[in-house]
Write a protein that holds these residues in place. Structure first.
Motif, mmCIF file in Angstrom:
data_model
loop_
_atom_site.group_PDB
_atom_site.id
_atom_site.type_symbol
_atom_site.label_atom_id
_atom_site.label_comp_id
_atom_site.label_asym_id
_atom_site.label_seq_id
_atom_site.Cartn_x
_atom_site.Cartn_y
_atom_site.Cartn_z
ATOM 1 N N VAL A 65 3.321 -1.160 -9.974
ATOM 2 C CA VAL A 65 2.800 0.173 -9.627
ATOM 3 C C VAL A 65 2.574 0.245 -8.113
ATOM 4 N N GLY A 66 2.052 -0.827 -7.549
ATOM 5 C CA GLY A 66 1.777 -0.875 -6.102
ATOM 6 C C GLY A 66 3.039 -0.690 -5.269
ATOM 7 N N LYS A 69 4.307 2.984 -5.528
ATOM 8 C CA LYS A 69 3.434 3.905 -4.788
ATOM 9 C C LYS A 69 3.693 3.781 -3.277
ATOM 10 N N ASP A 70 3.756 2.546 -2.793
ATOM 11 C CA ASP A 70 4.015 2.323 -1.357
ATOM 12 C C ASP A 70 5.342 2.961 -0.946
ATOM 13 N N LEU A 72 7.071 5.486 -2.394
ATOM 14 C CA LEU A 72 7.061 6.955 -2.419
ATOM 15 C C LEU A 72 6.298 7.520 -1.228
ATOM 16 N N ILE A 73 5.144 6.897 -0.929
ATOM 17 C CA ILE A 73 4.295 7.443 0.129
ATOM 18 C C ILE A 73 4.837 7.073 1.521
ATOM 19 N N GLN A 91 1.982 1.634 -16.989
ATOM 20 C CA GLN A 91 2.763 2.038 -15.801
ATOM 21 C C GLN A 91 3.059 3.539 -15.840
ATOM 22 N N ALA A 94 -0.035 5.432 -14.948
ATOM 23 C CA ALA A 94 -0.309 5.312 -13.504
ATOM 24 C C ALA A 94 0.656 6.200 -12.713
ATOM 25 N N LEU A 95 1.928 6.273 -13.174
ATOM 26 C CA LEU A 95 2.907 7.124 -12.485
ATOM 27 C C LEU A 95 2.500 8.597 -12.593
ATOM 28 N N MET A 98 -0.301 9.193 -10.147
ATOM 29 C CA MET A 98 0.217 9.133 -8.771
ATOM 30 C C MET A 98 0.972 10.413 -8.426
ATOM 31 N N LEU A 99 1.850 10.866 -9.339
ATOM 32 C CA LEU A 99 2.693 12.028 -9.037
ATOM 33 C C LEU A 99 1.920 13.334 -9.122
ATOM 34 N N GLU A 101 -1.169 13.597 -8.168
ATOM 35 C CA GLU A 101 -1.877 13.655 -6.869
ATOM 36 C C GLU A 101 -0.930 14.162 -5.767
#
Ligand code: AP5
Length: 213
Positions: A65-66, A69-70, A72-73, A91, A94-95, A98-99, A101
């Motif tokens: 997940v980390g 995220k890294d 995409l951002i 996962q 969490a996705l 993340m998306l 947000e």
């Protein structure tokens, strides 16, 4: 375009994701490729992932997940094709967080359906380029020069997890931990099933139709 390319190991996720990315300009994000790069560079993530990957087991959720995220951002990615992620219910949850947000939810999940028996042959015959990520099959999609990548000329390798014992373990992990995601995305109304037993071109055309391209 925000797509998840879903399916068991060897279903053709990477092969098809690369074609769609080239055609649409969406970024192909393969957690397998990112992890293999981290292993090769012996980064902290790579050292954690190595042992799991060589046995065909899943890398812990927080690590994967980390890295997604890294990516995409840090790269400010808006259009993407996720390949090999998510692979567990935690996962996928969490996705979604993340998306949401980032205000860019997954639009479609393409589920490549194929019998496990076909997979063992595909993966035993697969060769990959660690330099650029290009994938070959010794019979169905051979390189022009034996052992060399068409795209960048680097040496091709036989992945350590493409041996029969690791392949069977990966398929087992898929059945236990990843297949439940089909129901998860069905409930969200996002999944489209594609028969992944035909030729690479036939499958590509069916995916393109599904995506309206
Ligand atoms: P990853 O690299 O993602 O491996 P995988 O999911 O097992 O998928 P593959 O790359 O094996 O298959 P594919 O579906 O992309 O098929 P391909 O297009 O190459 O992950 C590797 C490891 O990293 C995992 O085991 C795990 O340890 C770790 N990992 C990664 N993501 C993780 C996550 N989210 N969570 C935890 N751990 C994670 O095609 C296969 C072969 O078939 C090729 O040779 C190709 O040329 C050929 N082929 C493709 N389509 C066709 C066709 N239609 N007809 C004939 N041949 C075809």
């Amino acid at each position: 375009m925000r797509i998840v390319m879903f399916g068991c190991p060897g279903a053709g996720k990477g092969t098809q994701a690369k074609v769609i990315a080239t055609k649409t300009g969406a970024v192909h994000i393969s957690t397998g490729d990112m992890l293999r790069e981290a292993v090769a560079k012996e980064t902290e993530t790579g050292l954690k992932a190595k042992e799991y990957m060589s046995k065909g087991e899943l890398v812990p959720d927080d690590v994967v997940v980390g890295i997604v995220k890294d990516k995409l951002i840090n790269d400010n990615i808006k259009d993407f094709i996720l390949d090999g992620f998510p692979r567990t219910i935690p996962q996928a949850k969490a996705l979604d967080i993340m998306l949401s947000e980032l205000n860019m939810p997954v639009e479609k999940v393409i589920n490549l359906n194929i019998d496990h028996q076909v997979i063992v042959d595909r993966l035993c015959q697969r060769r990959v380029c660690l330099n650029c990520g290009e994938t070959y099959h010794l019979v169905n999609h051979p390189p022009k020069v034996e052992g060399k990548c068409n795209a960048c000329g680097a040496d091709l390798i036989h992945r350590s997890d493409d041996q029969p014992e690791a392949i069977n373990n990966r398929l087992d992990q898929y059945d236990k931990k990843t297949a439940p995601l089909i129901e998860f995305y069905k409930e969200q109304g996002k999944i489209t099933d594609i028969d992944a037993s035909g030729s690479i071109d036939e499958i590509r055309d069916n995916i393109m139709k599904t995506l309206g391209l």
